[in-house]
Design a protein around this motif. Structure first.
Motif, mmCIF file in Angstrom:
data_model
loop_
_atom_site.group_PDB
_atom_site.id
_atom_site.type_symbol
_atom_site.label_atom_id
_atom_site.label_comp_id
_atom_site.label_asym_id
_atom_site.label_seq_id
_atom_site.Cartn_x
_atom_site.Cartn_y
_atom_site.Cartn_z
ATOM 1 N N TRP A 152 0.827 -1.198 0.000
ATOM 2 C CA TRP A 152 0.000 0.000 0.000
ATOM 3 C C TRP A 152 0.866 1.255 0.000
ATOM 4 O O TRP A 152 0.579 2.218 -0.728
ATOM 5 C CB TRP A 152 -0.939 -0.014 1.204
ATOM 6 C CG TRP A 152 -1.733 1.248 1.404
ATOM 7 C CD1 TRP A 152 -1.681 2.106 2.456
ATOM 8 C CD2 TRP A 152 -2.708 1.794 0.502
ATOM 9 N NE1 TRP A 152 -2.553 3.153 2.284
ATOM 10 C CE2 TRP A 152 -3.201 2.992 1.087
ATOM 11 C CE3 TRP A 152 -3.213 1.396 -0.731
ATOM 12 C CZ2 TRP A 152 -4.163 3.781 0.474
ATOM 13 C CZ3 TRP A 152 -4.173 2.194 -1.354
ATOM 14 C CH2 TRP A 152 -4.643 3.361 -0.742
ATOM 15 N N ILE A 155 2.291 1.656 -3.474
ATOM 16 C CA ILE A 155 1.282 2.158 -4.418
ATOM 17 C C ILE A 155 1.059 3.658 -4.213
ATOM 18 O O ILE A 155 0.981 4.424 -5.174
ATOM 19 C CB ILE A 155 -0.036 1.372 -4.257
ATOM 20 C CG1 ILE A 155 0.152 -0.075 -4.758
ATOM 21 C CG2 ILE A 155 -1.170 2.042 -5.024
ATOM 22 C CD1 ILE A 155 -0.994 -0.994 -4.410
ATOM 23 N N ARG A 160 3.924 1.713 -9.979
ATOM 24 C CA ARG A 160 2.921 1.140 -10.871
ATOM 25 C C ARG A 160 3.059 -0.366 -11.013
ATOM 26 O O ARG A 160 2.080 -1.056 -11.331
ATOM 27 C CB ARG A 160 3.005 1.814 -12.238
ATOM 28 C CG ARG A 160 2.621 3.288 -12.210
ATOM 29 C CD ARG A 160 2.525 3.873 -13.604
ATOM 30 N NE ARG A 160 2.084 5.255 -13.575
ATOM 31 C CZ ARG A 160 1.824 5.975 -14.653
ATOM 32 N NH1 ARG A 160 1.972 5.435 -15.858
ATOM 33 N NH2 ARG A 160 1.420 7.222 -14.535
ATOM 34 N N LEU A 163 1.086 -1.754 -8.148
ATOM 35 C CA LEU A 163 -0.333 -1.530 -8.429
ATOM 36 C C LEU A 163 -0.840 -2.500 -9.488
ATOM 37 O O LEU A 163 -1.925 -3.088 -9.339
ATOM 38 C CB LEU A 163 -0.542 -0.093 -8.904
ATOM 39 C CG LEU A 163 -1.971 0.274 -9.333
ATOM 40 C CD1 LEU A 163 -2.951 0.089 -8.174
ATOM 41 C CD2 LEU A 163 -2.014 1.697 -9.869
#
Length: 298
Positions: A152, A155, A160, A163
């Motif tokens: 988290w 991200i 990316r 993610l």
């Protein structure tokens, strides 16, 4: 030592098929007989599936990694994206960084300076987690929370790649959930099986690596050849795997047996005879401290 890949590594391919078959039987057929047995069988298939994902990460059973990933990316644990497992595990294979609290994604050690800032109850929980019993009971929860929190943060920082790993995870998880909800096993029972599967895997990772000044002496040899060794696809011979990461699981025992003294000399005899020995010695007693005993390094 011959580690040349054949076009198809049939033992791995058939084991993938068998693993999915056992998983299907575990959630559709066995619950009609016994829910506890269904949880146990499903958990075992989930743990084996994770071991097979590890094989795929290292290039098995086909030469094409896209085909390999397609075979095994189903997230049977529900909460661990294959792409994130792949990326973090490959980063772990930088042997010079093994056990590093920052650069080894699979390290269970902490920077002593960070450890000193933690509240007492958190330190107590992490000490419990450093016993084998604690690692199996609370380890999956602690590991998942730390893993998801780190992703988290990545991200939010604009990573990316991380993610994308989670975005691909969403449709794959929905397919698995759809299968589960149409099966004879309830969702709560499946969560129990997934947690138990992760607990089984914690037996393997509990002492794979130790803090040591020499990187070659940080990786264990467990000479067990029983059911757990099979469930972990011979990764108990862990120094052999780290020295030959492209070698398939079914060749590792022969590679070790051809010259066991060589591997034991390389890792300076960081070795256990069996998993039973590990349970006797470390079920309720930590192998080593949570703060890295050799940190910071010179």
């Amino acid at each position: 030592m011959n580690t040349k890949k054949t076009r198809v590594e049939w033992p791995t391919l058939w084991l993938i098929v068998a693993c999915y078959l056992v998983w299907i039987i575990g959630i559709f057929a066995i619950p009609l007989v016994s829910i506890p047995l269904a949880i146990l069988i499903t958990a075992t298939s989930i743990a084996l599936h994770s071991s097979l994902q590890h094989e795929v990460i290292h290039g098995h059973p086909f030469a094409s990694q896209r085909v390999n990933a397609a075979l095994i990316l189903a997230p049977l644990t529900l909460l661990i994206p294959y792409a994130r497992f792949r990326d973090s595990h490959l980063a772990h294979h930088r042997d010079s960084m093994l056990t590093d609290p920052y650069d080894d994604p699979e390290s269970n050690y902490m920077d002593p300076a960070v450890w000193a800032t933690l509240p007492g109850f958190v330190q107590l929980l992490l000490r419990v987690n450093n016993t084998l019993a604690g690692r199996m009971v609370v380890g999956p929860l602690i590991g998942q929370m730390c893993f998801m929190l780190a992703d988290w943060r990545a991200i939010r920082a604009g990573d990316r790649v991380v993610l994308r790993g989670w975005l691909w995870h969403i449709p794959a998880t929905l397919v698995v959930v759809l299968v589960i909800t149409s099966s004879a096993l309830s969702v709560w029972a499946y969560f129990c099986a997934a947690y138990l599967g992760l607990s089984l895997l914690k037996i393997r990772t509990f002492l794979e690596h130790q803090a040591h000044e020499k990187s070659r002496a940080r990786t264990v040899i467990i000479q067990d050849r029983g059911p757990l060794a099979f469930l972990f696809l011979n990764n108990n011979l862990h120094v052999v795997h780290h020295m030959h990461p492209r070698m398939p699981w079914y060749q590792l025992p022969d590679a070790f047996d051809r010259n066991p003294n060589r591997y034991l000399r390389i890792n300076e005899h960081y070795s256990y005879a069996t998993y039973a020995e590990i349970f006797r010695r470390h079920l309720f007693r930590a192998k080593d401290p949570v703060p890295h005993p050799l940190w910071p390094r010179g």
